[in-house]
Scaffold this motif. Structure first.
Motif, PDB file in Angstrom:
ATOM      1  N   ALA A  10       4.215  29.776   4.126  1.00  0.00           N
ATOM      2  CA  ALA A  10       4.006  29.197   2.801  1.00  0.00           C
ATOM      3  C   ALA A  10       3.971  27.682   2.899  1.00  0.00           C
ATOM      4  CB  ALA A  10       5.117  29.636   1.847  1.00  0.00           C
ATOM      5  N   LEU A  11       3.717  27.072   1.760  1.00  0.00           N
ATOM      6  CA  LEU A  11       3.824  25.616   1.611  1.00  0.00           C
ATOM      7  C   LEU A  11       5.227  25.312   1.093  1.00  0.00           C
ATOM      8  CD1 LEU A  11       2.711  22.706   1.363  1.00  0.00           C
ATOM      9  CD2 LEU A  11       1.866  23.352  -0.908  1.00  0.00           C
ATOM     10  N   VAL A  12       5.933  24.421   1.769  1.00  0.00           N
ATOM     11  CA  VAL A  12       7.305  24.100   1.392  1.00  0.00           C
ATOM     12  C   VAL A  12       7.529  22.604   1.564  1.00  0.00           C
ATOM     13  CG1 VAL A  12       8.184  24.566   3.710  1.00  0.00           C
ATOM     14  CG2 VAL A  12       9.719  24.763   1.738  1.00  0.00           C
ATOM     15  N   GLN A  13       8.441  22.054   0.787  1.00  0.00           N
ATOM     16  CA  GLN A  13       8.752  20.632   0.917  1.00  0.00           C
ATOM     17  C   GLN A  13       9.700  20.397   2.095  1.00  0.00           C
ATOM     18  OE1 GLN A  13      10.273  19.365  -2.909  1.00  0.00           O
ATOM     19  NE2 GLN A  13       8.246  18.653  -3.512  1.00  0.00           N
ATOM     20  N   ALA A  14       9.632  19.211   2.629  1.00  0.00           N
ATOM     21  CA  ALA A  14      10.537  18.832   3.714  1.00  0.00           C
ATOM     22  C   ALA A  14      11.987  19.027   3.278  1.00  0.00           C
ATOM     23  CB  ALA A  14      10.292  17.383   4.122  1.00  0.00           C
ATOM     24  N   TYR A  94       2.230  30.031  12.850  1.00  0.00           N
ATOM     25  CA  TYR A  94       3.310  30.640  13.633  1.00  0.00           C
ATOM     26  C   TYR A  94       2.891  32.051  14.046  1.00  0.00           C
ATOM     27  CZ  TYR A  94       6.510  26.837  12.664  1.00  0.00           C
ATOM     28  OH  TYR A  94       7.120  25.597  12.611  1.00  0.00           O
ATOM     29  N   TYR A  95       3.086  32.330  15.324  1.00  0.00           N
ATOM     30  CA  TYR A  95       2.715  33.610  15.895  1.00  0.00           C
ATOM     31  C   TYR A  95       3.933  34.297  16.509  1.00  0.00           C
ATOM     32  CZ  TYR A  95      -1.983  31.548  15.880  1.00  0.00           C
ATOM     33  OH  TYR A  95      -3.161  30.941  15.528  1.00  0.00           O
ATOM     34  N   GLY A 117      -0.865  35.579  13.150  1.00  0.00           N
ATOM     35  CA  GLY A 117      -0.301  34.306  12.733  1.00  0.00           C
ATOM     36  C   GLY A 117      -0.100  34.194  11.230  1.00  0.00           C
ATOM     37  N   THR A 118       0.824  33.314  10.859  1.00  0.00           N
ATOM     38  CA  THR A 118       1.082  33.004   9.460  1.00  0.00           C
ATOM     39  C   THR A 118       1.247  31.488   9.334  1.00  0.00           C
ATOM     40  OG1 THR A 118       2.479  33.541   7.530  1.00  0.00           O
ATOM     41  CG2 THR A 118       3.596  33.336   9.656  1.00  0.00           C
ATOM     42  N   GLN A 119       0.652  30.909   8.297  1.00  0.00           N
ATOM     43  CA  GLN A 119       0.603  29.462   8.164  1.00  0.00           C
ATOM     44  C   GLN A 119       1.851  28.928   7.474  1.00  0.00           C
ATOM     45  OE1 GLN A 119      -1.677  27.212   9.301  1.00  0.00           O
ATOM     46  NE2 GLN A 119      -0.346  25.590   8.496  1.00  0.00           N
ATOM     47  N   VAL A 120       2.434  27.920   8.095  1.00  0.00           N
ATOM     48  CA  VAL A 120       3.557  27.188   7.511  1.00  0.00           C
ATOM     49  C   VAL A 120       3.133  25.742   7.334  1.00  0.00           C
ATOM     50  CG1 VAL A 120       5.911  26.344   7.887  1.00  0.00           C
ATOM     51  CG2 VAL A 120       5.310  28.700   8.491  1.00  0.00           C
ATOM     52  N   THR A 121       3.240  25.251   6.120  1.00  0.00           N
ATOM     53  CA  THR A 121       2.905  23.863   5.829  1.00  0.00           C
ATOM     54  C   THR A 121       4.105  23.194   5.168  1.00  0.00           C
ATOM     55  OG1 THR A 121       0.574  24.438   5.521  1.00  0.00           O
ATOM     56  CG2 THR A 121       1.302  22.298   4.688  1.00  0.00           C
TER      57      THR A 121
END
Length: 124
Positions: A10-14, A94-95, A117-121
């Motif tokens: 997912a998209l997550v804040q720092a 990430y795989y 894979g799955t996307q991490v932002t």
């Protein structure tokens, strides 16, 4: 043969957290060493964490040690990656990957089976 499916990206804040999951098909999953790797744009795939088939041993990359935790549930055929204190430099696909045997390899070339894979932002 084993098939792997990652989820949880997912998209997550720092500073935030995410939990990735790798679900596997096949009754022999509990005998596989399982690892997480990641690949950022224009960079090589890099090791993140690995767990033994029993779950009793783990190894982490220096860049994630203390922030990420790998765990597995062989009854559910899953391996999770809990990611805390996320940083923008953790942004990547990430795989999860598996191999038979007991050695906790950190080189991607040692793993014959991979998920998509799955996307991490992580935004700053």
């Amino acid at each position: 043969q084993v098939q792997l499916v990652e989820s949880g990206g997912a998209l997550v804040q720092a500073g935030g957290s995410l939990r990735l999951s790798c679900a596997a098909s096949g009754r022999t999953f509990s005998t596989y060493v399982t690892a997480w790797f990641r690949q950022a744009p224009r960079k090589e795939r890099e090791f993140v964490a690995v767990i033994s088939w029993s779950g009793g041993s783990t190894v982490y990359a220096d860049s994630v040690n203390g922030r990420f935790t790998i765990s597995r549930d062989n009854a559910k055929n899953t391996v999770d990656l809990q990611m805390n204190s996320l940083k923008p430099e953790d942004t990547a696909t990430y795989y999860c990957a598996v191999r038979s045997g007991d050695d906790l390899w950190t080189m991607s070339s040692q793993y014959p089976y991979w998920g998509q894979g799955t996307q991490v932002t992580v935004s700053s």
